[in-house]
Enzyme design. Sequence first.
Site, mmCIF file in Angstrom:
data_model
loop_
_atom_site.group_PDB
_atom_site.id
_atom_site.type_symbol
_atom_site.label_atom_id
_atom_site.label_comp_id
_atom_site.label_asym_id
_atom_site.label_seq_id
_atom_site.Cartn_x
_atom_site.Cartn_y
_atom_site.Cartn_z
ATOM 1 N N LYS A 50 0.830 -1.212 0.000
ATOM 2 C CA LYS A 50 0.000 0.000 0.000
ATOM 3 C C LYS A 50 0.865 1.264 0.000
ATOM 4 O O LYS A 50 0.598 2.206 -0.746
ATOM 5 C CB LYS A 50 -0.950 -0.021 1.206
ATOM 6 C CG LYS A 50 -1.968 -1.150 1.162
ATOM 7 C CD LYS A 50 -2.951 -1.070 2.308
ATOM 8 C CE LYS A 50 -2.323 -1.350 3.649
ATOM 9 N NZ LYS A 50 -1.826 -2.748 3.787
ATOM 10 N N THR A 51 1.893 1.270 0.833
ATOM 11 C CA THR A 51 2.790 2.431 0.872
ATOM 12 C C THR A 51 3.539 2.581 -0.445
ATOM 13 O O THR A 51 3.700 3.701 -0.962
ATOM 14 C CB THR A 51 3.796 2.287 2.036
ATOM 15 O OG1 THR A 51 3.072 2.194 3.274
ATOM 16 C CG2 THR A 51 4.733 3.485 2.094
ATOM 17 N N ASP A 73 -1.287 6.614 6.517
ATOM 18 C CA ASP A 73 -1.308 5.187 6.833
ATOM 19 C C ASP A 73 -2.159 4.968 8.083
ATOM 20 O O ASP A 73 -2.297 5.876 8.909
ATOM 21 C CB ASP A 73 0.127 4.700 7.068
ATOM 22 C CG ASP A 73 0.252 3.185 6.959
ATOM 23 O OD1 ASP A 73 -0.730 2.533 6.551
ATOM 24 O OD2 ASP A 73 1.332 2.660 7.276
ATOM 25 N N THR A 92 -5.556 -1.438 7.179
ATOM 26 C CA THR A 92 -5.625 -2.894 7.282
ATOM 27 C C THR A 92 -6.980 -3.330 7.816
ATOM 28 O O THR A 92 -7.285 -4.519 7.819
ATOM 29 C CB THR A 92 -4.529 -3.419 8.240
ATOM 30 O OG1 THR A 92 -4.692 -2.781 9.520
ATOM 31 C CG2 THR A 92 -3.148 -3.107 7.700
ATOM 32 N N ARG A 121 6.757 -7.967 1.863
ATOM 33 C CA ARG A 121 7.565 -7.493 2.993
ATOM 34 C C ARG A 121 8.212 -8.668 3.706
ATOM 35 O O ARG A 121 9.402 -8.631 4.045
ATOM 36 C CB ARG A 121 6.710 -6.685 3.965
ATOM 37 C CG ARG A 121 7.501 -6.116 5.148
ATOM 38 C CD ARG A 121 6.611 -5.287 6.047
ATOM 39 N NE ARG A 121 6.118 -4.106 5.343
ATOM 40 C CZ ARG A 121 5.090 -3.379 5.753
ATOM 41 N NH1 ARG A 121 4.420 -3.738 6.829
ATOM 42 N NH2 ARG A 121 4.722 -2.316 5.075
#
Length: 350
Positions: free
Chosen positions: A80-81, A125, A174, A233
């Site tokens: 997402k980032t 975020d 999330t 990640r």
Amino acid sequence: MPKKEIEKNNISPAGREKLITTQETDEDLILNISLRPSKLSDFIGQKELVENLKVSLEAAKKRKEPIEHTLLSGPPGLGKTSLAHIIAREMGTKITATSGPAIQRAGDLVGVLTNLEEGDILFIDEIHRLSKTVEEYIYPAMENFEIDVIMDKGAYARTYKFNLKRFTLIGATTRAGLLTAPLRSRFGIFHHLDFYETDDLVKILTRSAKILNIPVEKSGIEEIARRSRGSPRVTNRLLRRVRDWTQVKKDGRITLEAVEEALKSHGIDKMGLDNVDRKVLNVIYESFKGGPVGIESIAATLNEEPDTIVDIVEPFLLKIGFLKRTPRGRELTKSAYEHMGFAPEEKHLF
């Protein structure tokens, strides 16, 4: 780590204990800058999302307008980032990044918004963790690009209107279900990121290994991908841990044998479960006879915060079918019993 420092960083002991947690660590933050794709064409996976986002970007550029406010949802560690930074680069504009918990007062938000230039992107975020007060100020900023601030109190109270330059808010969450309906309705573009397929993780690993100059064999890369919980990640973090292990214990080359030995030393099994995952499964089995059991009870037994289990542990266990949600709570599945070697209870009719 002292308890006070853990609380300060808002990460539970289990969150720090998990090598394969999807929460971003300081190491991830530094290294992911070099590994993060800079263009949409370099972004691997999420094919349908990428195609739709490409259309939105091209349309906005043709109209010479900022892209609409965008909400990105999905489990942590899926990109997402990265997508927020890619959108900023594709639009040729600046991005200002913050998080929901960091904006504690309306004044903090006003300070950020009034410093944005035409077409800039504000990335928030964990946007579901904005306070209600701050959220009320965001509504007019998103809709009309203006914000009203009340100064002083009582008879001296005055309202000041700040006109903002047209900007794009990109929110990442999330827990999309925790967003209020008024905030959700103000986003024009919605995208949900799902767990990655193994083939896509292999491509990500191959690219990362090349950037980090790590000698790898295909079989070793594929094994890391299979144990990466569907998260880029996690896959990049495991790559670095296997690299460390092979440089000390082997010849530095990542082979299938090296991967198996390295991940075994970290307690990561064939399905990608680590010690914390197995603790959760063991508690449900031993303390609650396989469930159903509420998340609060599981958390209390483990001396954990419920959010830690919901955000960090549960998504992957649900994805691989080891856990299921029922109206009465969480329950182990037949697959979990088989993988963990649990003896089936008589009440469970598989």
